[in-house]
Write an enzyme that holds these catalytic residues in place. Structure first.
Site, PDB file in Angstrom:
ATOM      1  CE  LYS A   1       0.277   3.560  -2.604  1.00  0.00           C
ATOM      2  NZ  LYS A   1      -0.721   3.154  -1.618  1.00  0.00           N
TER       3      LYS A   1
HETATM    4  N1  GLU Z   1      -3.857  -1.456  -3.704  1.00  0.00           N
HETATM    5  C1  GLU Z   1      -4.443  -0.999  -2.472  1.00  0.00           C
HETATM    6  C2  GLU Z   1      -3.688   0.216  -1.943  1.00  0.00           C
HETATM    7  O1  GLU Z   1      -2.550   0.452  -2.295  1.00  0.00           O
HETATM    8  C3  GLU Z   1      -4.456  -2.067  -1.415  1.00  0.00           C
HETATM    9  C4  GLU Z   1      -5.362  -3.157  -1.754  1.00  0.00           C
HETATM   10  C5  GLU Z   1      -5.450  -4.278  -0.760  1.00  0.00           C
HETATM   11  O2  GLU Z   1      -4.559  -4.464   0.077  1.00  0.00           O
HETATM   12  O3  GLU Z   1      -6.434  -4.992  -0.845  1.00  0.00           O
HETATM   13  O4  GLU Z   1      -4.252   0.933  -1.145  1.00  0.00           O
END
Ligand code: GLU
Length: 294
Positions: A230
């Site tokens: 993203k």
């Molecule tokens: N915040 C992480 C991301 O957007 C994902 C973390 C997780 O699922 O442990 O890639």
């Protein structure tokens, strides 16, 4: 809550709008939670202000709502949970399993960025805090899709940053504390995080937290075989026209396209998806833009 009840989550970082790769992780984790008769929570991982894009949190949450994916509990924001992370860090510092570290990236360059002992040439005003990962810290776990995974965390990762030298919480600490505090039984997320799981398991052990089950979903690749992300080129989804993207994500999860073919609303599509979901059809490899698996 007992460990036999299923509680999953989707934990986006607000680094940009929701894109096809994040929808895949959201839908995959939602389907597995519903299939198990469990709950599905949304947690905003906004602990990294330098990478947070203004407006991305609202954009992601309204896009999830447009895709019919609603958290079963109020959405949790990591920015509001400093006290929890501090308490966990203090426990590790008191136990001697965490330590202050003044090393910079340049200091660690000779060790290829892997920290095994401090080599800092100067003191920082505010040191980082790391988890000590002693030799022999080999972690194995069973991934729901990829089978047995093994990593020598000492050799491959070294001492893990828990609080960064810029004062922000490291993702690894926040995610482990929150998965524990929210009683998450099943972590379903993109395979880009597969490499982080062994260090998270070590941290759970250091904090006396249970280890959830893990399943790492395939990643969407771009034409050059790189992960869609993203924060760079990935095209945001159009939440005003959710059905085509939902159908695409369903097919990318290896599911029978005919299941959603006749649906005219998101509600209908999700009801059909819940009824027709077959976890054994999830593809084990990453997904190319032409829909093939590699
Ligand atoms: N915040 C992480 C991301 O957007 C994902 C973390 C997780 O699922 O442990 O890639």
């Amino acid at each position: 809550m007992s460990m036999t009840a299923y509680r999953g989550r989707f934990a986006p970082s607000p680094t940009g709008p929701l894109h096809a790769g994040s929808l895949l992780a959201a839908l995959g984790s939602w389907l597995l939670a519903r299939h198990a008769g469990g709950q599905w929570l949304v947690r905003v991982e906004d602990v990294d202000p330098p990478r947070t894009v203004p407006g991305a949190i609202d954009q992601q949450l309204s896009a999830l709502a447009a895709f019919g994916l609603a958290s079963d509990r109020p959405v949790v924001y990591q920015r509001q949970r400093d006290a929890l992370y501090q308490a966990a860090l203090d426990r590790l510092l008191d136990a001697g399993t965490a330590f202050a570290c003044h090393c910079s990236r340049t200091d660690l360059a000779e060790q290829h960025g892997v920290h095994h002992h401090c080599v800092a040439r100067t003191e920082r005003a505010q040191p980082a805090i790391r988890l000590r990962v002693p030799p022999g810290s080999v972690v194995t776990f069973q991934d729901g899709l990829r089978g047995a995974i093994r990593q020598d965390v000492h050799a491959d990762v070294g001492d893990v940053v828990l609080r960064r030298a810029d004062g922000y919480w490291a993702y690894q600490l926040a995610v482990v504390v929150d998965d524990g505090a929210q009683c998450i039984t099943d972590v379903v997320r993109g395979a880009d995080l597969l490499d982080s799981t062994p260090r998270q398991i070590l941290l759970q052990r250091a904090l006396g937290l249970p280890t959830p089950r893990y399943l790492h979903l395939p990643l969407l690749l771009d034409r050059d075989g790189r992960k869609l992300s993203k924060s760079d080129a990935a095209q945001p989804l159009d939440p005003d026209v959710p059905l085509p993207a939902l159908r695409r994500a369903w097919a990318q999860l290896g599911q029978e396209p005919a299941c959603l073919a006749g649906c005219s609303t998101v509600e209908e599509a999700l009801a059909q998806a819940r009824a027709g979901f077959a976890p054994d059809r999830l593809p084990p490899g990453d997904i190319r833009p032409d829909g093939g698996v590699r």
